[in-house]
Design a protein around this motif. Sequence first.
Motif, PDB file in Angstrom:
ATOM      1  N   SER A  56       0.830  -1.212   0.000  1.00  0.00           N
ATOM      2  CA  SER A  56       0.000   0.000   0.000  1.00  0.00           C
ATOM      3  C   SER A  56       0.862   1.259   0.000  1.00  0.00           C
ATOM      4  O   SER A  56       0.468   2.276  -0.566  1.00  0.00           O
ATOM      5  CB  SER A  56      -0.984   0.000   1.174  1.00  0.00           C
ATOM      6  OG  SER A  56      -0.302  -0.046   2.394  1.00  0.00           O
ATOM      7  N   SER A  57       2.057   1.188   0.588  1.00  0.00           N
ATOM      8  CA  SER A  57       2.951   2.354   0.555  1.00  0.00           C
ATOM      9  C   SER A  57       3.404   2.647  -0.882  1.00  0.00           C
ATOM     10  O   SER A  57       3.530   3.812  -1.274  1.00  0.00           O
ATOM     11  CB  SER A  57       4.160   2.137   1.460  1.00  0.00           C
ATOM     12  OG  SER A  57       4.879   0.990   1.053  1.00  0.00           O
ATOM     13  N   THR A  58       3.618   1.607  -1.668  1.00  0.00           N
ATOM     14  CA  THR A  58       3.983   1.787  -3.077  1.00  0.00           C
ATOM     15  C   THR A  58       2.808   2.372  -3.844  1.00  0.00           C
ATOM     16  O   THR A  58       2.984   3.290  -4.658  1.00  0.00           O
ATOM     17  CB  THR A  58       4.410   0.448  -3.711  1.00  0.00           C
ATOM     18  OG1 THR A  58       5.534  -0.056  -2.974  1.00  0.00           O
ATOM     19  CG2 THR A  58       4.787   0.618  -5.169  1.00  0.00           C
ATOM     20  N   ARG A  60       0.436   4.220  -2.615  1.00  0.00           N
ATOM     21  CA  ARG A  60       0.304   5.631  -2.200  1.00  0.00           C
ATOM     22  C   ARG A  60       1.337   6.504  -2.900  1.00  0.00           C
ATOM     23  O   ARG A  60       1.033   7.618  -3.331  1.00  0.00           O
ATOM     24  CB  ARG A  60       0.425   5.759  -0.687  1.00  0.00           C
ATOM     25  CG  ARG A  60      -0.819   5.355   0.067  1.00  0.00           C
ATOM     26  CD  ARG A  60      -0.776   5.779   1.537  1.00  0.00           C
ATOM     27  NE  ARG A  60       0.444   5.391   2.222  1.00  0.00           N
ATOM     28  CZ  ARG A  60       0.637   4.235   2.847  1.00  0.00           C
ATOM     29  NH1 ARG A  60      -0.322   3.338   2.873  1.00  0.00           N
ATOM     30  NH2 ARG A  60       1.776   3.983   3.444  1.00  0.00           N
ATOM     31  N   GLN A  92      -6.024  -1.136   1.924  1.00  0.00           N
ATOM     32  CA  GLN A  92      -5.292  -1.163   3.186  1.00  0.00           C
ATOM     33  C   GLN A  92      -6.005  -2.033   4.219  1.00  0.00           C
ATOM     34  O   GLN A  92      -5.358  -2.688   5.034  1.00  0.00           O
ATOM     35  CB  GLN A  92      -5.088   0.255   3.714  1.00  0.00           C
ATOM     36  CG  GLN A  92      -4.136   1.043   2.837  1.00  0.00           C
ATOM     37  CD  GLN A  92      -4.115   2.535   3.134  1.00  0.00           C
ATOM     38  OE1 GLN A  92      -5.108   3.108   3.559  1.00  0.00           O
ATOM     39  NE2 GLN A  92      -2.984   3.143   2.893  1.00  0.00           N
ATOM     40  N   GLU A  99       4.587  -2.176   7.670  1.00  0.00           N
ATOM     41  CA  GLU A  99       5.581  -1.315   7.030  1.00  0.00           C
ATOM     42  C   GLU A  99       6.940  -1.607   7.634  1.00  0.00           C
ATOM     43  O   GLU A  99       7.069  -1.827   8.829  1.00  0.00           O
ATOM     44  CB  GLU A  99       5.219   0.166   7.225  1.00  0.00           C
ATOM     45  CG  GLU A  99       3.855   0.557   6.713  1.00  0.00           C
ATOM     46  CD  GLU A  99       3.749   0.511   5.192  1.00  0.00           C
ATOM     47  OE1 GLU A  99       4.774   0.760   4.526  1.00  0.00           O
ATOM     48  OE2 GLU A  99       2.670   0.219   4.692  1.00  0.00           O
TER      49      GLU A  99
END
Length: 100
Positions: A56-58, A60, A92, A99
């Motif tokens: 999800s960080s990628t 975002r 998410q 993370e």
Amino acid sequence: MTEKVDRYRQASRRESTERRYQQALAHFEETWGGFLPASSEAIARYLADYAETLASSTLRANLAALAKWHLSQGFPDPAKAPQVREVLRGIQALHPRLER
């Protein structure tokens, strides 16, 4: 703009961030087959298509790159659309990853 203003604006952008944003745009256009400017529907589909394979960080970070491109080209930011935000929240919730 003045030379001073240009110098400070240039200093505000890190090379690594610019490079990462270019990679994200290439992923959207070349890997996924999207077109810019993009609609909020296309961005929501893009996020959904990669929900299970990308962190999800990628997602975002890729969303931020798409938003920046649209704003820098004078287009409205489709990443702010409620459906895009809902899809990201759903990803998410269904695919939580710790993370690093």
